[in-house]
Design an enzyme around this catalytic site. Structure first.
Site, mmCIF file in Angstrom:
data_model
loop_
_atom_site.group_PDB
_atom_site.id
_atom_site.type_symbol
_atom_site.label_atom_id
_atom_site.label_comp_id
_atom_site.label_asym_id
_atom_site.label_seq_id
_atom_site.Cartn_x
_atom_site.Cartn_y
_atom_site.Cartn_z
ATOM 1 C CE LYS A 114 0.891 1.206 4.498
ATOM 2 N NZ LYS A 114 1.679 2.353 4.905
ATOM 3 N N GLY B 291 7.457 1.259 4.900
ATOM 4 C CA GLY B 291 6.266 2.113 4.834
ATOM 5 C C GLY B 291 5.266 1.624 3.799
ATOM 6 C CB SER C 203 -0.056 -4.943 7.606
ATOM 7 O OG SER C 203 0.637 -4.265 8.617
ATOM 8 C CG ASP D 14 -1.119 -0.133 8.310
ATOM 9 O OD1 ASP D 14 -1.902 0.688 8.828
ATOM 10 O OD2 ASP D 14 0.032 0.164 7.949
HETATM 11 P P1 ATP Z 1 3.993 -0.290 7.816
HETATM 12 O O1 ATP Z 1 3.839 0.437 6.522
HETATM 13 O O2 ATP Z 1 2.722 -0.993 8.251
HETATM 14 O O3 ATP Z 1 4.643 0.511 8.895
HETATM 15 P P2 ATP Z 1 6.379 -1.550 6.963
HETATM 16 O O4 ATP Z 1 6.289 -1.802 5.498
HETATM 17 O O5 ATP Z 1 7.114 -0.314 7.354
HETATM 18 O O6 ATP Z 1 4.928 -1.531 7.552
HETATM 19 P P3 ATP Z 1 7.011 -4.310 7.385
HETATM 20 O O7 ATP Z 1 7.688 -4.607 6.089
HETATM 21 O O8 ATP Z 1 5.641 -4.815 7.570
HETATM 22 O O9 ATP Z 1 7.058 -2.747 7.685
HETATM 23 O O10 ATP Z 1 7.993 -4.891 8.533
HETATM 24 C C1 ATP Z 1 8.179 -4.309 9.790
HETATM 25 C C2 ATP Z 1 8.933 -5.302 10.704
HETATM 26 O O11 ATP Z 1 8.117 -6.460 10.885
HETATM 27 C C3 ATP Z 1 10.243 -5.779 10.133
HETATM 28 O O12 ATP Z 1 11.269 -5.293 10.952
HETATM 29 C C4 ATP Z 1 10.179 -7.309 10.145
HETATM 30 O O13 ATP Z 1 11.270 -7.912 10.800
HETATM 31 C C5 ATP Z 1 8.898 -7.658 10.883
HETATM 32 N N1 ATP Z 1 8.115 -8.697 10.166
HETATM 33 C C6 ATP Z 1 7.478 -9.733 10.718
HETATM 34 N N2 ATP Z 1 6.832 -10.466 9.800
HETATM 35 C C7 ATP Z 1 7.052 -9.887 8.609
HETATM 36 C C8 ATP Z 1 6.643 -10.183 7.274
HETATM 37 N N3 ATP Z 1 5.856 -11.230 6.982
HETATM 38 N N4 ATP Z 1 7.049 -9.336 6.307
HETATM 39 C C9 ATP Z 1 7.819 -8.268 6.591
HETATM 40 N N5 ATP Z 1 8.248 -7.963 7.827
HETATM 41 C C10 ATP Z 1 7.875 -8.749 8.844
#
Ligand code: ATP
Length: 280
Positions: A11, A99, A104, A137
């Site tokens: 997203k 991000g 999620s 999310d």
């Molecule tokens: P958001 O936009 O909701 O803040 P994000 O894209 O910044 O999410 P994610 O990629 O979801 O962040 O990952 C955040 C943390 O979650 C990472 O440090 C990772 O180690 C942990 N994590 C646990 N499970 C997963 C997964 N299936 N995919 C990615 N990261 C995961």
């Protein structure tokens, strides 16, 4: 053995207003969230052994109970109470901690996939209630529409129809912790929230709402985010913004050629992650 393969999309946040800090440490937000067709691929296979194995093989993503997909599977297997287990193979195409909501989205796909595989028949509303306990999310990815999200992100309503646009994603790979961003956010006493339009006919209408309060924390610490935004605008983006807590920057383009041209010029041999994708 019953098995299912699903795509878990990323997203971007067209809008992210931080309204207030809550006593429980979370923040009340107002977000406009849009799915794009950069997807992780998830294969879930039911097993008879009661255990859960997650195979992801991506640096920085745990394979065991620390993986949010593992937690989602645990909840669904417990609800089924059938003693079955699951093997979950994840091909991560969405950059991690970027991000872009990758974790999620993986969790949402596992909730929906296991609901089918286990024949639980839970409604999307129920899956969203389960999902928000895993991550703020998660409900959005079960909702599956461009959404206005309020509360911590769990109060969702559909946005008016928006035209499909090409989205250039560029992640410079700097490490930005979401917790650090919210800790350092200065909540100013803003006036009322800007009114959102009721009609979106062009990419410029979408650009009129682009805004992200979290840039006030990330850009001073990581000027490369502002540099990528400026470069995208120079290279023809109708608008550009950081997504979520960053560091990924997205630019909105009217056509694929424009987005691809900007990708080639912008990324060069920097080694940054970049993809021209479409809204879903
Ligand atoms: P958001 O936009 O909701 O803040 P994000 O894209 O910044 O999410 P994610 O990629 O979801 O962040 O990952 C955040 C943390 O979650 C990472 O440090 C990772 O180690 C942990 N994590 C646990 N499970 C997963 C997964 N299936 N995919 C990615 N990261 C995961």
């Amino acid at each position: 053995m019953k098995s299912l393969t699903l795509k878990a999309p990323a997203k971007v946040n067209y809008l992210l207003d931080v309204i207030r800090r809550r006593p429980d440490g979370y923040h009340d937000l107002r977000m406009v969230m849009q799915r794009v067709n950069l997807c992780d691929e998830i294969t879930i296979t039911l097993t008879g052994n009661g255990g859960i194995a997650v195979n992801c093989g991506k640096e920085g993503v745990p394979d065991g109970p620390g993986n949010i997909a593992w937690k989602a599977a645990r909840v669904m297997l417990d609800l089924a109470g059938s003693g079955q287990g699951a093997e979950i193979a994840i091909t991560k195409n969405i950059p991690v901690a970027a991000g872009l909501g990758g974790g999620s989205s993986d969790a949402a796909s596992v909730l929906m996939g296991m609901n089918d595989l286990l024949g639980l028949g839970l409604s999307d509303r129920r899956l969203m209630e389960i999902g928000v306990k895993l991550g703020a999310d998660v409900p959005f990815f079960i909702f599956k529409k461009t959404a206005l999200a309020e509360g911590i992100g769990e109060q969702l309503c559909a946005m008016p129809a928006m035209p499909p646009v090409w989205v250039l994603l560029v992640n410079p790979g700097v490490h930005v912790s979401t917790a650090w961003v919210y800790r350092n956010l200065q909540l100013t006493n803003r006036g009322g929230l800007a009114k959102l339009p009721h009609f979106y006919g062009t990419v410029d209408d979408i650009c009129s709402i682009l805004s992200n309060d979290l840039e006030s924390v990330t850009i001073p610490a990581f000027p490369v985010i502002a540099e990528i935004k400026a470069a995208m605008l120079r290279l023809g983006a109708a608008g550009a913004m950081m997504s979520g807590s960053g560091p990924t920057v997205f630019g909105l383009f009217r056509d694929r050629e424009g987005a691809e041209r900007a990708r080639e010029t912008l990324v060069g041999d920097s080694g940054w992650f970049a993809a021209a994708v479409k809204t879903l």
